[in-house]
Write a protein that holds these residues in place. Structure first.
Motif, PDB file in Angstrom:
ATOM      1  N   PHE A  33       0.839  -1.188   0.000  1.00 32.48           N
ATOM      2  CA  PHE A  33       0.000   0.000   0.000  1.00 32.48           C
ATOM      3  C   PHE A  33       0.882   1.250   0.000  1.00 32.48           C
ATOM      4  O   PHE A  33       1.916   1.287   0.670  1.00 32.48           O
ATOM      5  CB  PHE A  33      -0.871   0.049   1.270  1.00 32.48           C
ATOM      6  CG  PHE A  33      -1.770  -1.146   1.455  1.00 32.48           C
ATOM      7  CD1 PHE A  33      -1.267  -2.360   1.883  1.00 32.48           C
ATOM      8  CD2 PHE A  33      -3.126  -1.033   1.206  1.00 32.48           C
ATOM      9  CE1 PHE A  33      -2.094  -3.469   2.058  1.00 32.48           C
ATOM     10  CE2 PHE A  33      -3.968  -2.130   1.383  1.00 32.48           C
ATOM     11  CZ  PHE A  33      -3.455  -3.342   1.806  1.00 32.48           C
ATOM     12  N   TYR A  48      -3.121   0.451  -3.874  1.00 31.82           N
ATOM     13  CA  TYR A  48      -2.572  -0.759  -3.304  1.00 31.82           C
ATOM     14  C   TYR A  48      -2.503  -1.871  -4.326  1.00 31.82           C
ATOM     15  O   TYR A  48      -3.268  -1.895  -5.293  1.00 31.82           O
ATOM     16  CB  TYR A  48      -3.285  -1.169  -2.020  1.00 31.82           C
ATOM     17  CG  TYR A  48      -4.649  -1.791  -2.165  1.00 31.82           C
ATOM     18  CD1 TYR A  48      -5.777  -0.995  -2.182  1.00 31.82           C
ATOM     19  CD2 TYR A  48      -4.805  -3.172  -2.212  1.00 31.82           C
ATOM     20  CE1 TYR A  48      -7.031  -1.549  -2.272  1.00 31.82           C
ATOM     21  CE2 TYR A  48      -6.058  -3.732  -2.297  1.00 31.82           C
ATOM     22  CZ  TYR A  48      -7.169  -2.920  -2.322  1.00 31.82           C
ATOM     23  OH  TYR A  48      -8.420  -3.482  -2.400  1.00 31.82           O
ATOM     24  N   ARG A  95       1.313  -6.159   4.013  1.00 36.43           N
ATOM     25  CA  ARG A  95       0.674  -7.133   4.889  1.00 36.43           C
ATOM     26  C   ARG A  95       0.571  -8.464   4.158  1.00 36.43           C
ATOM     27  O   ARG A  95       0.509  -8.494   2.925  1.00 36.43           O
ATOM     28  CB  ARG A  95      -0.711  -6.661   5.321  1.00 36.43           C
ATOM     29  CG  ARG A  95      -1.702  -6.551   4.195  1.00 36.43           C
ATOM     30  CD  ARG A  95      -3.010  -5.938   4.627  1.00 36.43           C
ATOM     31  NE  ARG A  95      -3.895  -6.897   5.275  1.00 36.43           N
ATOM     32  CZ  ARG A  95      -5.199  -6.709   5.397  1.00 36.43           C
ATOM     33  NH1 ARG A  95      -5.766  -5.617   4.948  1.00 36.43           N
ATOM     34  NH2 ARG A  95      -5.952  -7.602   6.019  1.00 36.43           N
ATOM     35  N   ASN A 100      -7.530 -10.699   8.494  1.00 33.82           N
ATOM     36  CA  ASN A 100      -7.374  -9.829   9.664  1.00 33.82           C
ATOM     37  C   ASN A 100      -5.935  -9.506  10.023  1.00 33.82           C
ATOM     38  O   ASN A 100      -5.668  -9.076  11.149  1.00 33.82           O
ATOM     39  CB  ASN A 100      -8.072 -10.432  10.889  1.00 33.82           C
ATOM     40  CG  ASN A 100      -9.585 -10.395  10.759  1.00 33.82           C
ATOM     41  OD1 ASN A 100     -10.139  -9.456  10.197  1.00 33.82           O
ATOM     42  ND2 ASN A 100     -10.243 -11.424  11.252  1.00 33.82           N
ATOM     43  N   SER A 101      -5.030  -9.681   9.112  1.00 36.20           N
ATOM     44  CA  SER A 101      -3.641  -9.366   9.426  1.00 36.20           C
ATOM     45  C   SER A 101      -3.428  -7.850   9.422  1.00 36.20           C
ATOM     46  O   SER A 101      -4.012  -7.134   8.609  1.00 36.20           O
ATOM     47  CB  SER A 101      -2.694 -10.030   8.429  1.00 36.20           C
ATOM     48  OG  SER A 101      -3.019  -9.647   7.111  1.00 36.20           O
ATOM     49  N   PRO A 102      -2.594  -7.326  10.324  1.00 40.33           N
ATOM     50  CA  PRO A 102      -2.363  -5.886  10.378  1.00 40.33           C
ATOM     51  C   PRO A 102      -1.399  -5.428   9.287  1.00 40.33           C
ATOM     52  O   PRO A 102      -0.707  -6.225   8.659  1.00 40.33           O
ATOM     53  CB  PRO A 102      -1.757  -5.681  11.759  1.00 40.33           C
ATOM     54  CG  PRO A 102      -1.062  -6.970  12.043  1.00 40.33           C
ATOM     55  CD  PRO A 102      -1.884  -8.044  11.389  1.00 40.33           C
ATOM     56  N   LEU A 103      -1.362  -4.125   9.081  1.00 37.46           N
ATOM     57  CA  LEU A 103      -0.411  -3.507   8.172  1.00 37.46           C
ATOM     58  C   LEU A 103       0.896  -3.215   8.900  1.00 37.46           C
ATOM     59  O   LEU A 103       0.895  -2.859  10.072  1.00 37.46           O
ATOM     60  CB  LEU A 103      -0.962  -2.172   7.662  1.00 37.46           C
ATOM     61  CG  LEU A 103      -1.805  -2.138   6.400  1.00 37.46           C
ATOM     62  CD1 LEU A 103      -2.214  -0.714   6.105  1.00 37.46           C
ATOM     63  CD2 LEU A 103      -1.033  -2.713   5.230  1.00 37.46           C
ATOM     64  N   HIS A 104       1.994  -3.337   8.155  1.00 39.53           N
ATOM     65  CA  HIS A 104       3.303  -2.955   8.664  1.00 39.53           C
ATOM     66  C   HIS A 104       3.790  -1.779   7.821  1.00 39.53           C
ATOM     67  O   HIS A 104       3.883  -1.892   6.600  1.00 39.53           O
ATOM     68  CB  HIS A 104       4.276  -4.127   8.545  1.00 39.53           C
ATOM     69  CG  HIS A 104       3.864  -5.308   9.349  1.00 39.53           C
ATOM     70  ND1 HIS A 104       4.460  -5.641  10.542  1.00 39.53           N
ATOM     71  CD2 HIS A 104       2.900  -6.249   9.156  1.00 39.53           C
ATOM     72  CE1 HIS A 104       3.898  -6.733  11.035  1.00 39.53           C
ATOM     73  NE2 HIS A 104       2.945  -7.112  10.227  1.00 39.53           N
ATOM     74  N   PHE A 105       4.104  -0.681   8.504  1.00 42.29           N
ATOM     75  CA  PHE A 105       4.483   0.543   7.805  1.00 42.29           C
ATOM     76  C   PHE A 105       5.988   0.737   7.787  1.00 42.29           C
ATOM     77  O   PHE A 105       6.693   0.377   8.736  1.00 42.29           O
ATOM     78  CB  PHE A 105       3.859   1.762   8.503  1.00 42.29           C
ATOM     79  CG  PHE A 105       2.415   1.971   8.190  1.00 42.29           C
ATOM     80  CD1 PHE A 105       1.438   1.211   8.802  1.00 42.29           C
ATOM     81  CD2 PHE A 105       2.029   2.934   7.272  1.00 42.29           C
ATOM     82  CE1 PHE A 105       0.097   1.407   8.511  1.00 42.29           C
ATOM     83  CE2 PHE A 105       0.687   3.140   6.980  1.00 42.29           C
ATOM     84  CZ  PHE A 105      -0.278   2.380   7.598  1.00 42.29           C
ATOM     85  N   GLY A 106       6.459   1.383   6.704  1.00 38.99           N
ATOM     86  CA  GLY A 106       7.807   1.910   6.694  1.00 38.99           C
ATOM     87  C   GLY A 106       7.850   3.239   7.426  1.00 38.99           C
ATOM     88  O   GLY A 106       6.822   3.737   7.903  1.00 38.99           O
TER      89      GLY A 106
END
Lengths: 114, 110
Positions: A33, A48, A95, A100-106
């Motif tokens: 995303f 995305y 992700r 239901n998995s969360p997002l991981h951000f840079g």
């Protein structure tokens, strides 16, 4: 796990120049995303991808913005030509496809267009 | 469609005060619910989550309980610290993309 890696961290450019932002998602994450964050508009989803294919680009502000994902480990967001109103922090996130998995951000790229 | 509504900010508190940031949601079914935190100059990071009704997520002294009856997921902390100053986002996983609230800016004064 190195996390989502974005480059550069900061970019300062002049109006009219081309800007390319880069992102390496977490290995094994199928969805990627691109977000933009400003004080005025908050966090906006631009586009995305799922399995390297663009799924929804309705958030891309105009044709000056384009994004690509040539492979599972790399994506770019390009602005050409850039304008001062494009100044913002741009975040990439990824992700896995698990429900239901969360997002991981840079940590984002802070873009300033003068 | 799915949506998340957070209390308006900014919120300013003194150190050791009790914190509540309200979050309500509209969703199909019973998705997981998340709280993200964004510290100055950083990206959003997952603070806590709850995967089903009545679950309580907790981390770093923060807690939130998934309330199906009131469709809420309020964030609480009993005694805030200056280091908790950040922007907090409530979120739920939509059909394909995460749905975020508008964010609540929290400032803790010493």
């Amino acid at each position: 796990d190195a996390g989502v890696i974005q480059s550069p961290r900061h970019e300062v450019t002049e109006m009219g120049q081309e800007v390319t932002l880069r992102c390496k998602p977490i290995s094994g994450h199928n969805s990627l995303f691109w977000y933009r964050q400003t004080m005025m508009r908050g966090l906006e989803l631009l586009i995305y991808f799922n399995n390297n294919v663009p799924i929804d680009d309705s958030g891309m502000p105009e044709d000056r913005f384009s994004a690509k994902m040539p492979n599972a480990s790399f994506s770019t967001l390009k602005i050409q030509p850039s304008e001062p109103r494009d100044s913002a922090v741009y975040f990439c996130a990824s992700r896995p496809d698990r429900k239901n998995s969360p997002l991981h951000f840079g940590n984002g790229t802070r873009l300033t267009v003068t | 469609g799915d949506s998340v509504t957070q209390m308006e900010g900014p919120v300013t508190l003194s150190e050791e005060a009790f914190l509540t940031i309200n979050c309500t949601y509209t969703a199909t079914g019973y998705p997981s619910l998340f709280w993200y935190v964004q510290y100055p100059g950083e990206g959003l990071q997952l603070l806590l989550k709850a995967t089903k009704a009545d679950d309580k997520g907790s981390n770093k002294g923060f807690e939130a309980t998934y309330r199906k009856e009131t469709t809420s997921f309020h964030l609480e902390k009993g005694s805030v610290q200056v280091s908790d100053s950040a922007v907090y986002f409530c979120a739920l996983p939509g059909a394909q993309k995460l749905v975020f609230g508008q964010g609540t800016r929290l400032t803790i004064n010493p």
